[in-house]
Write an enzyme that holds these catalytic residues in place. Structure first.
Site, short mmCIF file in Angstrom:
data_model
loop_
_atom_site.label_atom_id
_atom_site.label_comp_id
_atom_site.label_asym_id
_atom_site.label_seq_id
_atom_site.Cartn_x
_atom_site.Cartn_y
_atom_site.Cartn_z
N CYS A 22 27.60 -27.83 -65.22
CA CYS A 22 26.63 -27.27 -64.25
C CYS A 22 25.23 -27.24 -64.82
CB CYS A 22 26.99 -25.83 -63.87
SG CYS A 22 28.52 -25.63 -62.98
N LYS A 46 37.57 -29.78 -55.22
CA LYS A 46 36.33 -30.55 -55.13
C LYS A 46 36.54 -31.87 -55.85
CE LYS A 46 31.45 -30.39 -56.38
NZ LYS A 46 31.14 -31.01 -57.67
N CYS A 102 27.70 -23.54 -69.05
CA CYS A 102 28.55 -24.67 -68.63
C CYS A 102 27.67 -25.92 -68.64
CB CYS A 102 29.13 -24.45 -67.23
SG CYS A 102 29.90 -25.97 -66.59
N HIS A 113 33.93 -26.71 -62.73
CA HIS A 113 34.34 -27.87 -63.54
C HIS A 113 35.70 -27.70 -64.18
CE1 HIS A 113 30.04 -28.70 -63.03
NE2 HIS A 113 30.43 -29.96 -63.10
N HIS A 146 29.98 -41.25 -56.77
CA HIS A 146 31.26 -41.27 -56.03
C HIS A 146 30.98 -40.87 -54.58
CE1 HIS A 146 31.36 -36.91 -56.25
NE2 HIS A 146 31.45 -36.91 -57.56
N HIS A 200 28.60 -37.88 -53.69
CA HIS A 200 27.14 -38.14 -53.71
C HIS A 200 26.74 -38.95 -52.47
CE1 HIS A 200 28.34 -38.03 -58.09
NE2 HIS A 200 27.54 -36.99 -57.98
N LYS A 257 34.30 -36.79 -60.63
CA LYS A 257 34.62 -37.80 -61.65
C LYS A 257 35.25 -37.14 -62.87
CE LYS A 257 33.70 -42.06 -60.48
NZ LYS A 257 32.43 -42.76 -60.37
N CYS A 308 34.58 -22.58 -66.47
CA CYS A 308 33.69 -22.68 -65.31
C CYS A 308 34.56 -22.95 -64.08
CB CYS A 308 32.70 -23.83 -65.51
SG CYS A 308 31.93 -24.36 -63.96
O1 ME8 Z 1 23.91 -31.18 -59.33
N1 ME8 Z 1 31.59 -33.15 -52.08
O2 ME8 Z 1 23.62 -33.44 -59.62
P1 ME8 Z 1 25.09 -34.01 -59.34
C1 ME8 Z 1 30.39 -33.15 -51.47
N2 ME8 Z 1 21.37 -33.07 -60.82
N3 ME8 Z 1 29.24 -33.41 -52.13
C2 ME8 Z 1 29.31 -33.68 -53.43
C3 ME8 Z 1 30.53 -33.70 -54.13
C4 ME8 Z 1 31.72 -33.42 -53.39
N4 ME8 Z 1 32.93 -33.43 -53.94
N5 ME8 Z 1 30.28 -34.00 -55.41
C5 ME8 Z 1 28.93 -34.18 -55.51
C6 ME8 Z 1 23.25 -32.15 -59.66
N6 ME8 Z 1 28.34 -33.98 -54.32
C7 ME8 Z 1 21.80 -31.96 -60.06
C8 ME8 Z 1 20.98 -31.77 -58.81
S1 ME8 Z 1 18.66 -31.34 -57.55
C9 ME8 Z 1 17.16 -30.76 -57.99
C10 ME8 Z 1 19.53 -31.51 -59.06
C11 ME8 Z 1 26.91 -34.10 -54.01
O3 ME8 Z 1 25.05 -35.43 -59.76
C12 ME8 Z 1 26.36 -32.79 -53.46
O4 ME8 Z 1 25.15 -33.06 -52.81
O5 ME8 Z 1 26.12 -33.13 -59.93
C13 ME8 Z 1 26.10 -32.03 -54.73
O6 ME8 Z 1 25.24 -30.93 -54.54
C14 ME8 Z 1 25.48 -33.12 -55.58
O7 ME8 Z 1 26.22 -34.31 -55.22
C15 ME8 Z 1 25.58 -32.85 -57.06
O8 ME8 Z 1 25.19 -33.99 -57.77
#
Ligand code: ME8
Length: 543
Positions: A135, A312, A132, A160, A23, A26, A315, A157
């Site tokens: 997370c 925040k 969680c 979430h 989304h 990311h 999805k 959490c």
């Molecule tokens: O946490 N606003 O993956 P993830 C801004 N796999 N950035 C956002 C966001 C939002 N509302 N939502 C997501 C993970 N992001 C782990 C990471 S790294 C070794 C492992 C972005 O798919 C932001 O960069 O949940 C956040 O930290 C990341 O997507 C989380 O992606």
């Protein structure tokens, strides 16, 4: 302590979970990473930009189960259908894409943890606590919030908004508590290690509050990297995931080429993350590297959240917006520009269609796009599309060149501080100053006066008109260079419209520090008015 930086500017995004499609949250991190790395490339520095996907853990496993496929099949499907294509949609120029199920990762992770085990950094123990799955993290009781409505009486959490699960397991632990003092010393000696300041304060308070050892294995499911000395356990997904930054560039590889890559690339210059995953990157990750005796990254930068309705965007809460919903209508350049400029990088920001439309029309269509077409149109009209010889620069021309020089200096500084919005603001001072320059110099009036003076249609070449249009074209050339990292398609189109490639070469190799010196486009350069860079959208609000 962070060691001497490697020769490469190495920047990473988080590796994203493949439980769902990307989304705009990311996409936000990925675009920021792309803007910063493109900027460094344009400074002629060696750059490495890594992104990828996090494919192990319960979250991905449960989604695959719910869809009736294996986790590997699910991951393959999502990576190919969504995560890799979105990079193209966003115009991101990543150098590599790591998947945590690739053998290059799993084998190197096993070597790494075996080494920590041999060093006595890992021991067997038991743990019970609230977990969680969203997370993929054990929570401390103080982290949780009380549920209401359907979750009345349950602990949730805070990220979430879903109930946590009580887990009780025999597993392996990493002696993280032993690193508390060394981490505090790191934050103290290197304030640049955690940025921005708000993130640093949060991490300092957290670590000062005391660190527990970290449970790093699970034996109630098998979707993960097997622990080499006890294959009844798989590695905790975060321990596996964080290592991607090092395995992707050759950590613990036997291959000499990969070893050379590691030497030239590690440590990372910047790990760009959202603030939701700050502690993993600023506490667990450096402790892991310290335990292994590896150099530490220079900076972990935590940006804010994109909010929808004050929360925040996510999805799982059904507030996720796919990047294509915006890009199909506004284009990738507008997407990149909008998110990078409208939200102060490091702070939260609310997305709204109205704000996006308003900025698109005011800044991109009227402010920048219109400027580019007006200048090309005038060179076409008065000089048949061939850049004339400019006369001597007067105070107004010198002032504009000065604005360009200041814009470059301010943007460079802002990029180094990862204040991307400030870098764009700095570049925009040149857009605004060039518009003002044209408004004040009124080239159309100068042309009219020239025509009246030369009723036989004689040449206005040596006149003031040539100076004004060449100066405006020079400002646009600077803007093409400065905007290339931010709006690459429009910058390239502008470069072509200015006919700049013939005298100066490809846009991608134009050094930023030379961008502001006027006089680069020689007389005789062919200027053409191409399609509008940012066509005005009459009814741009879509849902
Ligand atoms: O946490 N606003 O993956 P993830 C801004 N796999 N950035 C956002 C966001 C939002 N509302 N939502 C997501 C993970 N992001 C782990 C990471 S790294 C070794 C492992 C972005 O798919 C932001 O960069 O949940 C956040 O930290 C990341 O997507 C989380 O992606």
């Amino acid at each position: 302590m962070p060691d001497a930086a490697s020769e490469t500017f190495y920047l990473t995004t988080p590796i994203y979970y493949v439980n769902d499609a990307p989304h705009i949250g990311h996409a936000y991190t990925t675009v920021a990473a792309d803007v910063v790395t493109r900027w460094h490339r344009q400074r002629q520095e060696p750059v490495w930009f890594l992104t990828g996907t996090d494919e192990h853990g319960q979250k991905v496993m449960r989604t695959a189960e719910a869809n009736g496929v294996t986790p590997q099949e699910w991951a393959d499907r999502l990576v190919e259908s969504s995560w890799k294509p979105v990079l193209h949609t966003l115009d991101a120029l990543n150098d590599d894409f790591i998947r945590t199920t690739q053998p290059r990762h799993t084998e190197r992770v096993q070597a790494f943890i075996q080494d920590l085990y041999n060093k006595g950094e890992i021991y067997a123990g038991s743990y019970e606590g609230p977990y969680c799955v969203g997370c993929e993290e054990y929570k401390l009781p103080g982290d949780l919030v009380d549920g209401t409505g359907e979750y009345e009486g349950q602990k949730l959490c805070p990220i979430h908004g879903k109930p946590v699960e009580m887990l009780s397991e025999q597993n392996y632990f990493f002696k993280m508590s032993a690193y508390q003092d060394r981490l505090l010393a790191l934050y103290e000696a290197h304030p640049e290690f955690v940025q921005p300041a708000s993130a640093r304060n949060e991490v300092l308070a957290f670590v000062k509050g005391g660190l527990q050892d970290l449970s790093i294995s699970r034996n109630t499911f098998d979707w993960g990297i097997p622990i080499p000395w006890d294959t009844t356990h798989v590695l905790y997904v975060w321990f596996d995931a964080l290592l991607n930054y090092a395995t992707a560039v050759g950590l613990d590889s036997d291959d000499p080429e990969q070893q050379a890559k590691f030497a030239a690339t590690w440590p990372a210059s910047v790990h760009l993350v959202g603030k939701d995953i700050l502690r993993f990157h600023a506490v667990i990750w450096p402790a892991m590297l310290m335990a292994a005796g590896l150099p530490l990254p220079t900076t972990v930068f935590a940006h804010g959240w994109l909010l929808v309705g004050g929360e925040k965007m996510s999805k799982s809460k059904l507030t996720g917006i796919a990047p294509s919903q915006i890009i199909d209508h506004f284009g990738s350049d507008a997407f990149r520009y909008y998110f990078m400029r409208a939200i102060a990088f490091g702070q939260d920001g609310s997305f709204s269609w109205e704000d996006l439309s308003a900025r698109y029309n005011a800044e991109l269509a009227n402010g920048f796009g219109n400027l580019a077409s007006r200048v090309a149109a005038m060179v076409g009209k008065y000089y048949g599309g061939v850049l004339p010889q400019a006369g001597p620069a007067g105070p107004a021309e010198q002032a504009l060149e000065q604005v360009a020089a200041q814009a470059v200096a301010a943007a460079e500084k802002a990029i180094d501080a990862l204040a991307i919005h400030e870098a764009i603001n700095a570049v925009w001072t040149l857009v605004d100053a060039t518009n003002l320059y044209l408004t004040e110099q009124e080239p159309w009036k100068v042309a009219k006066a020239d025509e009246e003076k030369l009723p036989d249609g004689g040449s206005a070449q040596e006149g003031r008109l040539a100076t004004i249009l060449v100066t405006a074209a020079e400002a646009l050339r600077s803007l093409a260079v400065l905007l290339h990292p931010i709006t690459p398609k429009a910058a390239q189109a502008l470069w072509e419209s200015l006919g700049a490639a013939a005298p100066l070469g490809a846009l991608a190799v134009q050094p930023v520090d030379g961008a502001a010196r006027f006089g680069a486009l020689p007389a005789g350069t062919t200027v053409t008015k191409g399609a509008s860079l940012f066509p005005r959208l009459e009814d741009p609000v879509v849902e």
